[in-house]
Design a protein around this motif. Sequence first.
Motif, PDB file in Angstrom:
ATOM      1  N   UNK A 119       0.859  -1.216   0.023  1.00  0.00           N
ATOM      2  CA  UNK A 119       0.153  -0.108   0.057  1.00  0.00           C
ATOM      3  C   UNK A 119       1.037   1.242  -0.008  1.00  0.00           C
ATOM      4  N   UNK A 120       0.390   2.291  -0.653  1.00  0.00           N
ATOM      5  CA  UNK A 120       1.188   3.599  -0.850  1.00  0.00           C
ATOM      6  C   UNK A 120       0.976   4.252   0.330  1.00  0.00           C
ATOM      7  N   UNK A 121       1.593   5.347   0.765  1.00  0.00           N
ATOM      8  CA  UNK A 121       1.404   6.357   1.612  1.00  0.00           C
ATOM      9  C   UNK A 121       1.343   7.404   0.968  1.00  0.00           C
ATOM     10  N   UNK A 122       0.518   8.405   1.256  1.00  0.00           N
ATOM     11  CA  UNK A 122       0.065   9.940   0.939  1.00  0.00           C
ATOM     12  C   UNK A 122       0.422  10.602   1.781  1.00  0.00           C
ATOM     13  N   UNK A 123       1.199  11.713   1.441  1.00  0.00           N
ATOM     14  CA  UNK A 123       1.562  12.749   2.431  1.00  0.00           C
ATOM     15  C   UNK A 123       0.778  14.044   1.535  1.00  0.00           C
ATOM     16  N   UNK A 124       0.150  14.792   2.533  1.00  0.00           N
ATOM     17  CA  UNK A 124      -0.799  16.201   2.158  1.00  0.00           C
ATOM     18  C   UNK A 124      -0.563  17.346   2.916  1.00  0.00           C
ATOM     19  N   UNK A 125      -0.185  18.333   2.280  1.00  0.00           N
ATOM     20  CA  UNK A 125      -0.005  19.774   2.904  1.00  0.00           C
ATOM     21  C   UNK A 125      -0.711  20.597   2.253  1.00  0.00           C
ATOM     22  N   UNK A 126      -0.850  21.793   3.034  1.00  0.00           N
ATOM     23  CA  UNK A 126      -1.563  22.860   2.388  1.00  0.00           C
ATOM     24  C   UNK A 126      -0.749  24.070   2.725  1.00  0.00           C
ATOM     25  N   UNK A 127      -1.102  25.169   1.991  1.00  0.00           N
ATOM     26  CA  UNK A 127      -0.404  26.579   2.313  1.00  0.00           C
ATOM     27  C   UNK A 127      -1.473  27.511   2.039  1.00  0.00           C
ATOM     28  N   UNK A 128      -1.404  28.546   2.739  1.00  0.00           N
ATOM     29  CA  UNK A 128      -2.380  29.813   2.594  1.00  0.00           C
ATOM     30  C   UNK A 128      -1.740  31.045   2.117  1.00  0.00           C
ATOM     31  N   UNK A 129      -0.343  30.682   1.699  1.00  0.00           N
ATOM     32  CA  UNK A 129       0.333  32.006   1.202  1.00  0.00           C
ATOM     33  C   UNK A 129      -0.028  32.222  -0.188  1.00  0.00           C
ATOM     34  N   UNK A 130      -0.283  33.489  -0.583  1.00  0.00           N
ATOM     35  CA  UNK A 130      -0.718  33.842  -1.872  1.00  0.00           C
ATOM     36  C   UNK A 130      -1.850  32.927  -2.479  1.00  0.00           C
ATOM     37  N   UNK A 131      -2.977  32.795  -1.817  1.00  0.00           N
ATOM     38  CA  UNK A 131      -4.174  31.872  -2.104  1.00  0.00           C
ATOM     39  C   UNK A 131      -4.069  30.564  -1.187  1.00  0.00           C
ATOM     40  N   UNK A 132      -4.722  29.645  -1.753  1.00  0.00           N
ATOM     41  CA  UNK A 132      -4.908  28.232  -0.896  1.00  0.00           C
ATOM     42  C   UNK A 132      -4.380  27.119  -1.933  1.00  0.00           C
ATOM     43  N   UNK A 133      -3.366  26.563  -1.502  1.00  0.00           N
ATOM     44  CA  UNK A 133      -2.644  25.585  -2.242  1.00  0.00           C
ATOM     45  C   UNK A 133      -2.430  24.389  -1.460  1.00  0.00           C
ATOM     46  N   UNK A 134      -3.001  23.119  -2.210  1.00  0.00           N
ATOM     47  CA  UNK A 134      -3.045  22.026  -1.524  1.00  0.00           C
ATOM     48  C   UNK A 134      -1.988  20.987  -2.413  1.00  0.00           C
ATOM     49  N   UNK A 135      -0.707  20.343  -1.862  1.00  0.00           N
ATOM     50  CA  UNK A 135      -0.165  19.682  -2.263  1.00  0.00           C
ATOM     51  C   UNK A 135      -0.208  18.032  -1.827  1.00  0.00           C
ATOM     52  N   UNK A 136       0.244  17.056  -2.642  1.00  0.00           N
ATOM     53  CA  UNK A 136       0.137  15.784  -2.128  1.00  0.00           C
ATOM     54  C   UNK A 136       1.270  15.166  -3.047  1.00  0.00           C
ATOM     55  N   UNK A 137       2.055  13.976  -2.354  1.00  0.00           N
ATOM     56  CA  UNK A 137       2.947  13.053  -2.681  1.00  0.00           C
ATOM     57  C   UNK A 137       2.526  11.954  -2.266  1.00  0.00           C
ATOM     58  N   UNK A 138       2.724  10.873  -3.155  1.00  0.00           N
ATOM     59  CA  UNK A 138       2.598   9.135  -2.814  1.00  0.00           C
ATOM     60  C   UNK A 138       3.959   8.733  -2.840  1.00  0.00           C
ATOM     61  N   UNK A 139       4.212   7.702  -1.789  1.00  0.00           N
ATOM     62  CA  UNK A 139       5.510   6.984  -1.949  1.00  0.00           C
ATOM     63  C   UNK A 139       5.119   5.644  -1.642  1.00  0.00           C
ATOM     64  N   UNK A 140       5.850   4.745  -2.484  1.00  0.00           N
ATOM     65  CA  UNK A 140       5.422   3.598  -2.529  1.00  0.00           C
ATOM     66  C   UNK A 140       5.836   2.924  -1.200  1.00  0.00           C
ATOM     67  N   UNK A 141       5.340   1.694  -0.755  1.00  0.00           N
ATOM     68  CA  UNK A 141       5.453   0.878   0.420  1.00  0.00           C
ATOM     69  C   UNK A 141       7.042   0.514   0.437  1.00  0.00           C
ATOM     70  N   UNK A 142       7.507   0.216  -0.678  1.00  0.00           N
ATOM     71  CA  UNK A 142       9.006  -0.186  -1.015  1.00  0.00           C
ATOM     72  C   UNK A 142       9.781   0.773  -0.410  1.00  0.00           C
ATOM     73  N   UNK A 143       9.572   2.158  -0.801  1.00  0.00           N
ATOM     74  CA  UNK A 143      10.429   3.140  -0.320  1.00  0.00           C
ATOM     75  C   UNK A 143      10.083   3.848   0.863  1.00  0.00           C
ATOM     76  N   UNK A 144       9.319   3.788   1.548  1.00  0.00           N
ATOM     77  CA  UNK A 144       8.782   4.670   2.708  1.00  0.00           C
ATOM     78  C   UNK A 144       9.810   4.442   3.982  1.00  0.00           C
ATOM     79  N   UNK A 145      10.290   3.365   4.110  1.00  0.00           N
ATOM     80  CA  UNK A 145      11.290   3.477   5.303  1.00  0.00           C
ATOM     81  C   UNK A 145      12.697   4.275   4.919  1.00  0.00           C
TER      82      UNK A 145
END
Length: 69
Positions: A1-27
């Motif tokens: 199962x992949x892991x998803x990391x999500x973050x947001x920024x309210x600088x200059x508007x509203x931005x949401x970013x997400x990154x997925x990491x393979x279970x093989x690479x997470x550690x």
Amino acid sequence: MDTVFIDESKTRGYTVAAATVSHRDIQKLRREVAKLRKSGQARVHMVKEGGEWKSRIAPLIEDVQDLSR
């Protein structure tokens, strides 16, 4: 199962970013990011970092991204 990391920024508007990491690479990626923490710091969070440290972290994050490819 992949892991998803999500973050947001309210600088200059509203931005949401997400990154997925393979279970093989997470550690491996967690170990590399842990190296970016200062002594006694629980996690890296750019909003709490000073300008000079931010400029040092950014290229290291790019290197970490390369590990997962």
